[in-house]
Scaffold this active site. Structure first.
Site, PDB file in Angstrom:
ATOM      1  CG  ASP A 179     -14.966 -15.466  -5.466  1.00  0.00           C
ATOM      2  OD1 ASP A 179     -15.359 -14.863  -6.483  1.00  0.00           O
ATOM      3  OD2 ASP A 179     -15.593 -15.475  -4.391  1.00  0.00           O
ATOM      4  CG  ASN A 235     -21.205 -22.408  -6.832  1.00  0.00           C
ATOM      5  OD1 ASN A 235     -22.347 -22.462  -7.261  1.00  0.00           O
ATOM      6  ND2 ASN A 235     -20.215 -21.809  -7.490  1.00  0.00           N
ATOM      7  CE  LYS A 280     -20.105  -8.752  -3.237  1.00  0.00           C
ATOM      8  NZ  LYS A 280     -20.569 -10.061  -2.840  1.00  0.00           N
ATOM      9  CG  PHE A 302     -27.621 -11.821  -8.604  1.00  0.00           C
ATOM     10  CD1 PHE A 302     -28.689 -12.181  -7.809  1.00  0.00           C
ATOM     11  CD2 PHE A 302     -27.835 -11.608  -9.955  1.00  0.00           C
ATOM     12  CE1 PHE A 302     -29.953 -12.325  -8.345  1.00  0.00           C
ATOM     13  CE2 PHE A 302     -29.091 -11.757 -10.506  1.00  0.00           C
ATOM     14  CZ  PHE A 302     -30.156 -12.118  -9.698  1.00  0.00           C
ATOM     15  CE  LYS A 350      -9.838 -41.201  -9.645  1.00  0.00           C
ATOM     16  NZ  LYS A 350     -10.499 -42.495  -9.617  1.00  0.00           N
ATOM     17  N   PRO A 379     -10.692 -14.687 -12.800  1.00  0.00           N
ATOM     18  CG  PRO A 379     -11.266 -14.954 -15.037  1.00  0.00           C
ATOM     19  CD  PRO A 379     -10.583 -15.649 -13.895  1.00  0.00           C
ATOM     20  CG  ASP A 380     -15.272  -9.940 -10.229  1.00  0.00           C
ATOM     21  OD1 ASP A 380     -16.275  -9.856 -10.977  1.00  0.00           O
ATOM     22  OD2 ASP A 380     -15.336  -9.805  -8.995  1.00  0.00           O
ATOM     23  CB  ILE A 381     -17.257 -12.475 -15.360  1.00  0.00           C
ATOM     24  CG1 ILE A 381     -16.359 -13.709 -15.513  1.00  0.00           C
ATOM     25  CG2 ILE A 381     -17.993 -12.177 -16.650  1.00  0.00           C
ATOM     26  CD1 ILE A 381     -17.089 -15.023 -15.570  1.00  0.00           C
ATOM     27  CE  LYS A 401     -17.992  -8.346  -7.396  1.00  0.00           C
ATOM     28  NZ  LYS A 401     -17.688  -9.676  -7.896  1.00  0.00           N
TER      29      LYS A 401
HETATM   30  O1  C5P Z   1     -17.773 -10.990  -5.378  1.00  0.00           O
HETATM   31  P1  C5P Z   1     -19.000 -11.818  -5.398  1.00  0.00           P
HETATM   32  O2  C5P Z   1     -18.774 -13.215  -5.930  1.00  0.00           O
HETATM   33  O3  C5P Z   1     -19.776 -11.833  -4.130  1.00  0.00           O
HETATM   34  O4  C5P Z   1     -19.931 -11.036  -6.432  1.00  0.00           O
HETATM   35  C1  C5P Z   1     -21.087 -11.600  -6.974  1.00  0.00           C
HETATM   36  C2  C5P Z   1     -21.371 -11.002  -8.312  1.00  0.00           C
HETATM   37  O5  C5P Z   1     -20.195 -10.965  -9.100  1.00  0.00           O
HETATM   38  C3  C5P Z   1     -22.338 -11.841  -9.106  1.00  0.00           C
HETATM   39  O6  C5P Z   1     -23.067 -10.978  -9.959  1.00  0.00           O
HETATM   40  C4  C5P Z   1     -21.444 -12.761  -9.898  1.00  0.00           C
HETATM   41  O7  C5P Z   1     -22.059 -13.215 -11.066  1.00  0.00           O
HETATM   42  C5  C5P Z   1     -20.285 -11.854 -10.187  1.00  0.00           C
HETATM   43  N1  C5P Z   1     -18.987 -12.524 -10.277  1.00  0.00           N
HETATM   44  C6  C5P Z   1     -18.339 -12.638 -11.504  1.00  0.00           C
HETATM   45  N2  C5P Z   1     -17.088 -13.220 -11.576  1.00  0.00           N
HETATM   46  C7  C5P Z   1     -16.475 -13.671 -10.473  1.00  0.00           C
HETATM   47  C8  C5P Z   1     -17.109 -13.555  -9.222  1.00  0.00           C
HETATM   48  C9  C5P Z   1     -18.376 -12.999  -9.167  1.00  0.00           C
HETATM   49  O8  C5P Z   1     -18.902 -12.230 -12.514  1.00  0.00           O
HETATM   50  N3  C5P Z   1     -15.277 -14.223 -10.559  1.00  0.00           N
END
Ligand code: C5P
Length: 401
Positions: free
Chosen positions: A278, A210, A339, A325, A288, A305-307, A343
């Protein structure tokens, strides 16, 4: 904290135009300026431009009775936390090194008992000249701080070292000098910051990514370090240099970022500024993918994983303050509020990244700070460094000693 007072001496060089920007950005960061414009400086920028930006009067002539009656040169030099000379010309530095006092700028510089920072700006030959080398060595030995000069194209058409440091660098130097006096409210605290994008491999040469530049996350890491925190910055692939004074872990994928964050625990503060992908391809091809040999098949994706969520709900080592964020293109505050809940984080910084906002990759940001126990704060559009400073000020209010 009271505003820090800068006495800014503007010498006679074309780089004086950058000093106007320095005043603007410095005021955004809460610095208050008094300015001395040398006679040569006034050939490059006008007293009106300087006083409009500084919102204070400009001093220029030692022998002006009104100036002296209103604010003697001794008071001017003492009623400051830091004296900054920008641009510092070869002539001004020579005067400083020799102790001359034949105009307001040089007299004030001789009379001051405050730290002095100089930002030299001159033609490369003048900077390299033995006389200037001697003066610089003398000034350094006298305890004068330097920022720059940088190398590059000069306004005079030559290339080399002598270009004045950029306003952001001068501000960083100012803050580094003022920081000890301002205290290190987060000393003894550990912080983890995620920053930048992630790269999710499709094959050895292709990836999903991104537009995140990492500027906001890196600025937050730097501001936390400046406030005394022990910082681990976990950064995705960015073209920024590693900020000094912290541990930097460079990673590529979301999974590697999560591992590095886990390894950095325990921490008191976590700020997740990374734009983590995501989704990732279910399988990264080992070789390749070639045009002829494969169908342009749809990419099968699996969730990363959502950190942030992992930290917010961490079973054993949840940091005391978890900040996320929310980059949204619509319904900014409603989505950001949801959010925050989902979260399990404490605060969220919401920014509008809709078309034309220029936030991704840009130098500035416009954010709202959402905290469950306080009204939403909407900050004006600011430099990312200033957003970082404000956030860290809030963190210090909450956790600082
Ligand atoms: O769910 P979204 O991507 O909109 O949420 C944004 C927030 O979640 C940011 O703080 C981003 O650093 C964190 N994030 C994360 N791991 C992910 C997706 C988002 O830590 N896989």
């Amino acid at each position: 904290m009271d505003a820090k007072r800068i006495l800014l001496v503007i010498g006679g060089g074309i780089a004086a135009y950058k000093t106007l920007e320095l005043i603007r950005r410095g005021r955004e960061r809460g610095l208050a300026f008094r300015t001395i414009l040398t006679r040569a400086g006034a050939e490059f920028v006008t007293p009106l431009a300087v006083s409009s930006l500084a919102e204070s009067r400009v001093y220029s002539d030692l022998f002006s009775l009104t100036d002296e009656a209103e604010m003697g040169h001794i008071r001017l030099s003492r009623e400051a936390d830091l004296v900054v000379v920008a641009p510092a010309t070869a002539d001004l530095m020579a005067k400083m090194a020799q102790g001359h006092a034949d105009d307001l700028a040089s007299t004030t510089l001789l009379a001051t008992d405050k730290p002095v920072l100089v930002a030299p700006a001159m033609n490369p030959m003048m900077w390299q000249h033995k006389a200037t080398r001697r003066n610089v060595a003398t000034l350094r030995a006298d305890g004068i701080h330097f920022v720059g000069p940088a190398s590059g194209d000069m306004a005079c058409g030559e290339v080399g070292s002598g270009r004045m440091a950029e306003p952001a660098e001068i501000l960083a130097a100012i803050q580094a000098i003022l920081a000890p006096a301002g205290g290190r409210p987060l000393a003894g605290r550990r912080a983890i910051v995620t920053s930048g994008p992630t790269h999710e491999a499709i094959d050895p040469v292709r990836y999903i990514a991104n537009r995140s530049s990492g500027r906001q996350g890196h600025a937050i890491a730097a501001a936390l370090a400046a406030a005394g925190a022990e910082v681990t910055l976990v950064s995705g692939p960015v073209s920024l240099p590693d900020p000094p004074g912290m541990t930097v872990r460079r990673v590529e994928s979301a999974r590697a970022m999560q591992e590095a964050v886990e390894a950095a625990l325990p921490a008191d503060i976590a700020v997740c500024a990374a734009a983590v992908a995501d989704w990732r391809p279910a399988m990264a091809a080992e070789a390749k993918l070639k045009k002829g040999s494969h169908q342009p098949a749809a990419l099968e994706l699996v969730e990363n994983p959502d950190i942030l969520k992992g930290l917010g709900h961490h079973p054993r080592m949840r940091p005391e303050l978890v900040v996320g964020f929310a980059a949204e293109t619509d319904d900014l505050l409603a989505n950001a509020g949801a959010k925050l809940e989902r979260k399990g984080c404490d605060w969220i910084l919401a920014n509008d990244v809709g078309a034309g906002s220029g936030v991704f990759g840009g130098a500035r940001n416009r954010v709202h700070l959402l905290r469950p126990d306080a009204p939403v704060e909407t900050w004006p559009e600011l430099d990312k460094a200033e957003v970082a400073t404000r956030l860290v000020a809030r963190i210090a209010e909450r956790l600082g000693r």
